[in-house]
Design an enzyme around this catalytic site. Structure first.
Site, PDB file in Angstrom:
ATOM      1  N   GLU A   1       0.826  -1.213   0.000  1.00  0.00           N
ATOM      2  CA  GLU A   1       0.000   0.000   0.000  1.00  0.00           C
ATOM      3  C   GLU A   1       0.859   1.261   0.000  1.00  0.00           C
ATOM      4  OE1 GLU A   1      -2.511  -0.734   3.416  1.00  0.00           O
ATOM      5  OE2 GLU A   1      -4.038  -1.663   2.161  1.00  0.00           O
TER       6      GLU A   1
ATOM      7  N   GLU B   1      -7.427  -7.304  -0.505  1.00  0.00           N
ATOM      8  CA  GLU B   1      -7.889  -7.209   0.884  1.00  0.00           C
ATOM      9  C   GLU B   1      -9.376  -6.913   0.866  1.00  0.00           C
ATOM     10  OE1 GLU B   1      -5.773  -4.611   3.496  1.00  0.00           O
ATOM     11  OE2 GLU B   1      -3.809  -5.399   2.960  1.00  0.00           O
TER      12      GLU B   1
END
Length: 689
Positions: A190, A273
């Site tokens: 991320e 996710e």
């Protein structure tokens, strides 16, 4: 004749071995996991493939439970698991590599393969994961607190290179193309959320991946699904870009994936996710995500052709001091990482698990293996404790390092990467006032202040505490015996290095900067690194501790019980070595050990978590020891009221209106029961939730 027969047998075995090796090599040469950009799909052995994965962190549970959790993940219909690899867990100190016990990565990968589960590895060096420092080792801060993390800073890259030279060869041996089960590898995590775009760093990681994992391994990145998160790594097009989002994002998948398609027009769509739950923070409420919303969203994605990883499928526990913290403001995560996941903290299947399992069966048309039975959870009754001592007079046995300096030094400078440090300074002569104002320029994270007449490490009169949530690091107090108060002692608790947010950089802990008393600076500080695990590691030391308590009998009872160690023993037979939950509701804030194993922090005064999960593997037949270090209040001044109850049901907090205070011993136990009627549940293979 016997020699001829023996020769024939050996020759036959040699031929069979050669044939077996040839078949294995030929089989491995056919094994491949690639991307078909033209048809927007993964190819496994040349055939279109959609993975349905779940996240599990091998470091958040004990090895004795790995097999059970993996079996339940396979029984849910998953064909893959996704794992993070925390650098700091495997290298707790420079040059100290750990790959045994809970850190046995190779064994975990082998167990996953035993259960016919592919593996997606998120190798770091940064992982976030609500884990201490996002997986980065805090000893990097000892080398240079100004080192720029997650960047092309040469010092950082040198450390990364050293770590990846150890980690990536382990992963390489387990690649799918080599006969293993690792199909994809992520480096970094991320990165778009940092607001930075150090492409030299990203390219360096990519080159590391190719060097150790070859040119055929799928290297991927994960970011939030909006355009702002995708403008760096995804746009660079080195790593295969994937995104993450929860059930809300599944309602219009065309819109959700539009920003990704703008930078990566072709290839399979992936949600790395898919949030089946959410994280907790101390003083917050326990997160809960609707099971039906999760299963409905999963069904939509599978029908759309999306490869999905459910985060978390099993959460686990932040044993010891491994929890991280979000910021700003600082928001540490509690010991439980239950995450409202389909599998509970002890591995039990939930209603959410059953819904997900049925969705996967419907989408794939395949019947997974039967669901293994849930483990036994027992109420082991009450264990009485005795207060052995306050920490008075015992700190000398806990000191592992000392630095004398004009100002206090950071914990990391002391080599203290987790837990506690102690700071002591002498109050100059001439302070005859009884009213004091103590001000700290900066403190990370939780400070317990004491005054004493002793110049050696000791904790005397408890003055109060300064929380990381306080708007100012100021403590006003009255000295009960001003003539004897000549030393100030500050016990500082590292509540978890920041794992996500603006304070990740320069994330040092301890007393930072100046300390003033009634406006005048205090100089000449002694800074101590402490190892509190030593308190619980040797129960036989209790005689010495008790003797110390006797020496300080003259103290006020409430003061004597501050920062105190409580110990007890209980006996179990082999039938009682089951999971259980330690109820700390009569305590306030501290640390719990059983048989020397650090189960983690408790803080029912803040909530939402009240009980701590105790895996059955921690217990043993015969005598067991329990140690509780209470830091904030006097929970029991006599042995009759000093106790820990072991329960069969957890209390990790219930949803409640934001800002509502947590009342210990006032939880509604009924709302912890099953969330749906039996008629609403899918048929279970084992007849259990």
């Amino acid at each position: 004749m016997n020699l001829i027969y023996l020769y024939a047998v050996l020759l036959t075995c040699a031929c069979l071995a050669s044939f077996s090796l040839a078949v294995q090599l030929d089989s491995n040469s056919q094994r491949s996991f690639t991307i078909d950009y033209d048809n927007d799909t993964f190819l496994k052995d040349g055939q279109p493939f959609q993975y349905i994965s779940g996240s599990i962190h091998y470091f958040r549970l004990l090895p004795a439970d790995w097999d059970d959790r993996l079996a339940k993940m396979r029984a849910a219909g998953l064909n893959a698991v996704q794992i993070y690899v925390p650098w700091n867990f495997h290298v707790p100190r420079p040059g100290q590599h750990r790959f045994t016990g809970s850190a046995d990565l190779d064994l975990f990968l082998a167990l996953a393969q035993k259960h016919d589960l592919l593996v997606i590895v998120r190798a770091g060096p940064y992982i976030c994961a609500e884990w201490d420092f996002g997986g980065l080792p805090a000893w990097l801060l000892q080398r240079n607190a100004s080192m720029v993390m997650r960047s092309s800073d040469p010092q950082f890259l040198a450390a990364v290179d050293e770590w990846m030279a150890v980690l990536l060869p382990i992963i390489a041996r387990r690649l799918y193309s080599s006969g293993g089960n690792v199909i994809m590898v992520q480096l970094e995590n991320e990165y778009g959320s940092t607001g930075q775009c150090d492409l030299a760093y990203i390219r360096h990681l990519y080159q590391l991946g190719r060097r150790y994992l070859g040119n055929q391994t799928v290297l991927f990145s994960t970011d939030g699904q909006s355009a702002g998160f995708l403008k760096c790594v995804a746009k660079e097009r080195l790593f295969y870009a994937t995104v993450d989002f929860g059930p809300e994002g599944t309602k219009s998948l065309n819109d959700t994936f539009a920003p990704l398609r703008a930078v990566q027009p072709k290839g399979p769509l992936v949600n790395s996710e898919y949030y089946a739950g959410w994280l907790d923070n101390w003083s917050g409420q326990h997160a809960q995500v609707d099971a039906k919303a999760v299963s409905d969203g999963l069904a939509r994605m599978l029908a759309y052709g999306v490869s999905v990883n459910i985060y978390m499928f099993f959460g686990g526990t932040n044993f010891g001091y491994w929890n991280g913290a979000n910021s700003p403001p600082l928001a540490p995560q509690p010991t439980s990482y239950d995450y409202d996941a389909p599998l509970a903290e002890n591995g039990d299947t939930r209603y959410k698990y059953q819904l997900i399992r049925q969705v996967i069966i419907n989408a794939t048309g395949r019947q997974p293996p039967p669901v293994p039975p849930n483990s036994t959870v027992s109420s082991l009754g009450t264990v009485k404790l005795r207060r052995l001592a306050s920490l008075l007079g015992n700190l000398d046995s806990l000191i592992v390092n000392r630095v004398d300096s004009k100002f206090p030094v950071a914990m990391e400078t002391l080599g203290q990467y987790q837990g506690f440090a102690l700071y002591g300074a002498q109050i100059p002569k001439g302070y005859d006032a009884t009213e004091y104002s103590l001000r700290l320029a900066k403190a990370r994270d939780f400070v317990y202040a004491f005054a004493s007449s002793e110049s050696q490490p000791s904790l005397g009169q408890f003055l109060g505490s300064i929380s990381y949530s306080d708007s100012e690091a100021v403590l006003n107090f009255t000295a009960s015996n001003s003539s004897g108060v000549r030393n100030l002692w500050l016990l500082v608790e590292n509540c978890g290095h920041v794992n996500y947010g603006g304070d990740l950089q320069g994330n040092v802990k301890g007393i930072l900067g100046s300390v003033t008393l009634n406006g005048a600076p205090l100089y000449g500080w002694r800074s101590y690194a402490l190892d509190f695990d030593r308190l619980a590691a040797r129960p036989l030391r209790s005689r010495r501790l008790a003797a110390s308590a006797e020496a300080h009998k003259g103290q006020d009872a409430a003061q004597a019980a501050q920062a105190s160690l409580y110990m007890g023993e209980f006996t179990l037979d082999k039938n009682n070595l089951t999971d259980t939950y330690a109820n700390l509701s009569t305590f306030c804030k501290g640390q719990l050990w059983i048989n020397g194993f650090n189960l983690g922090r408790y803080w029912p005064c803040a909530g939402p978590q009240v009980t701590l999960y105790v895996p059955g593997a921690v217990l043993r037949e015969g005598s067991n020891s329990i140690a509780v270090l209470e830091l904030l209040q006097a929970p029991c001044l006599n042995d009759s009221s000093c106790r820990v109850d072991f329960l069969a049901m957890p209390d990790i907090g219930l949803s409640r209106p934001a800002g509502e205070s947590v009342g210990r011993l006032e939880y509604d136990r009924e709302s912890l029961q099953v969330l749906a009627t039996a008629e609403e549940l899918p048929q279970l293979d084992d007849g259990r939730m």
